[in-house]
Motif scaffolding. Structure first.
Motif, PDB file in Angstrom:
ATOM      1  N   ARG A   1       1.140   0.800  10.474  1.00  0.00           N
ATOM      2  CA  ARG A   1       0.903   2.231  10.647  1.00  0.00           C
ATOM      3  C   ARG A   1       1.109   2.926   9.313  1.00  0.00           C
ATOM      4  N   GLY A   2       2.198   2.583   8.647  1.00  0.00           N
ATOM      5  CA  GLY A   2       2.497   3.151   7.345  1.00  0.00           C
ATOM      6  C   GLY A   2       3.486   4.293   7.415  1.00  0.00           C
ATOM      7  N   ASP A   3       4.111   4.526   6.270  1.00  0.00           N
ATOM      8  CA  ASP A   3       5.016   5.666   6.160  1.00  0.00           C
ATOM      9  C   ASP A   3       4.203   6.884   5.747  1.00  0.00           C
TER      10      ASP A   3
ATOM     11  N   SER B   1      -0.294   1.397  14.536  1.00  0.00           N
ATOM     12  CA  SER B   1      -0.561   0.026  14.098  1.00  0.00           C
ATOM     13  C   SER B   1      -1.340  -0.775  15.147  1.00  0.00           C
TER      14      SER B   1
ATOM     15  N   LYS C   1       1.578  -5.566  19.487  1.00  0.00           N
ATOM     16  CA  LYS C   1       0.824  -5.910  18.272  1.00  0.00           C
ATOM     17  C   LYS C   1       0.230  -7.322  18.373  1.00  0.00           C
TER      18      LYS C   1
ATOM     19  N   TYR D   1      10.934  -5.236  13.220  1.00  0.00           N
ATOM     20  CA  TYR D   1      12.174  -4.542  12.864  1.00  0.00           C
ATOM     21  C   TYR D   1      13.396  -5.111  13.591  1.00  0.00           C
TER      22      TYR D   1
ATOM     23  N   HIS E   1      -1.796  -5.267   2.005  1.00  0.00           N
ATOM     24  CA  HIS E   1      -1.235  -4.358   3.008  1.00  0.00           C
ATOM     25  C   HIS E   1      -2.248  -3.236   3.236  1.00  0.00           C
TER      26      HIS E   1
ATOM     27  N   TYR F   1       0.892  -1.163   0.000  1.00  0.00           N
ATOM     28  CA  TYR F   1       0.000   0.000   0.000  1.00  0.00           C
ATOM     29  C   TYR F   1       0.928   1.210   0.000  1.00  0.00           C
TER      30      TYR F   1
ATOM     31  N   ASP G   1      11.365  -1.945  19.729  1.00  0.00           N
ATOM     32  CA  ASP G   1      10.681  -2.667  18.647  1.00  0.00           C
ATOM     33  C   ASP G   1      10.152  -4.022  19.125  1.00  0.00           C
TER      34      ASP G   1
ATOM     35  N   HIS H   1      13.894   0.319  14.223  1.00  0.00           N
ATOM     36  CA  HIS H   1      13.126   1.275  13.417  1.00  0.00           C
ATOM     37  C   HIS H   1      13.615   2.674  13.777  1.00  0.00           C
TER      38      HIS H   1
ATOM     39  N   HIS I   1       7.082  -3.207  21.220  1.00  0.00           N
ATOM     40  CA  HIS I   1       5.987  -2.788  20.343  1.00  0.00           C
ATOM     41  C   HIS I   1       5.417  -3.990  19.582  1.00  0.00           C
TER      42      HIS I   1
END
Ligand code: FAD
Length: 290
Positions: A101-103, A121, A161, A141, A71, A43, A154, A145, A157
């Motif tokens: 979450r996305g960039d 996310s 998730k 990651y 995605h 995405y 990470d 990250h 986190h």
């Protein structure tokens, strides 16, 4: 005794024009006989490929005979819009989602949640899990990250998730097997027992990969930079890429990793060659793709 071949999956990105569409289908035709667990479609950063991703996911699902994962990011969208897109994926027959979450959009300086959007996310994963119909994969990651607040952030986190309902993690690519193995150990030490699948990038374009890694803050081993400089000078960069990638995957296999996720960048040749070298050989007849 030879170890059984690993289970594999492939990531593609949605095509933006006719030539790219042909390249994607070529990549799918080349790789689908290797019988992947699933293929995923990215995405665009900043939520830019919403319609293209939906279209590619629907077409792949309908025509390739493969399990497809979409995605989905929460950048620049309300919660309602993000979940409506998840529902559209489901309506197209796709219930596997890579939830991120996305960039943020290029030049925006960092992630800011949409005023009516998901905060990140973990909240997105929770909302998807609440629907009870999605198989949810997430990013992880092994190299920190760039936004990791402290060493081990990470891992914490990723645990959040999984606690929110994720089923499996796919990692960012990395350059040395030890990077993944250390991360896997750190995750196990925190009680994470869900699958963490290494993301594997056969390096087709070292300059591009190096610049992406620098932007992500991922350390680049000097020996690797030197090796590609020499191989490029001698016109043997592809050979080096396949050899190094196969060696890294083999070391991961020796450490008990039985599943690999390949970043194909819609260029199938190196991924196919690495898979063949790992003993993953064609299993199904080529599907007719439109
Ligand atoms: P998160 O894991 O949620 O956050 C990244 C890191 O930031 C965390 O590990 C943590 O260290 C820190 N962090 C973030 N929020 C918090 C918090 N609330 N509390 C504490 N720490 C926090 N990008 C796209 O735009 N489209 C894609 O299709 C896409 N596909 C990807 C596929 C994979 C397998 C991977 C690994 C990445 C992908 N990305 C994609 C890139 C990803 O969107 C970026 O790396 C983004 O910056 C982080 O998204 P995430 O969901 O992985 O973030």
């Amino acid at each position: 005794m030879t170890a059984p071949a690993p289970a594999i999956s492939f990531e593609f990105f949605p095509p933006q024009n006719m030539a790219a569409t042909f390249r994607l289908w070529d990549a799918v035709q080349t790789l689908s006989p290797l019988d992947p667990r699933f293929v995923s479609v990215t995405y665009g950063a900043g939520g830019t490929t919403r319609d293209l991703t939906l279209e590619a996911v629907g077409a792949l699902h309908a025509s390739s005979g493969l399990k497809v994962a979409a995605h989905l990011t929460c950048v620049s969208a309300t919660k309602a819009e993000t979940l409506a897109l998840a529902d559209q994926f489901a309506a197209a027959g796709v219930s596997d989602i890579v939830a991120l979450r996305g960039d943020p959009p290029k030049g925006s300086g960092g992630f800011t949640p949409h005023p009516e959007g998901f905060s990140g996310s973990v909240e997105l994963i929770g909302a998807l899990a609440a629907k009870g119909t999605f198989n949810i994969r997430v990013g992880a990651y092994p190299d920190p990250h760039p936004e990791a607040a402290y060493e081990g952030a990470d891992v914490d986190h990723l645990k959040a998730k999984f606690d929110a309902g994720a089923d499996e993690a796919l990692t960012q690519f990395f350059f040395e097997p030890e990077t993944f193995l250390r991360f896997r150990d750190a995750c196990a030490a925190k009680g994470i027992d869900k699958p963490i699948v290494p993301g594997i990038l056969p390096i087709e374009n070292w300059k591009g990969v190096k610049s992406f890694a620098q932007r992500c803050g991922a350390p680049i081993p000097q020996w690797l930079d030197d090796a590609f400089a020499t191989a490029e000078r001698d016109g043997r960069a592809d050979l080096l890429a396949v050899a190094l990638c196969t060696e890294m995957c083999t070391k991961l296999r020796e450490e008990g990793v039985d599943t690999l996720h390949f970043y194909t960048l819609n260029r199938p040749e190196l991924t196919r060659d690495v898979c063949h070298a790992l003993g993953v050989t064609p299993k199904v007849a080529l599907q007719e793709v439109a």
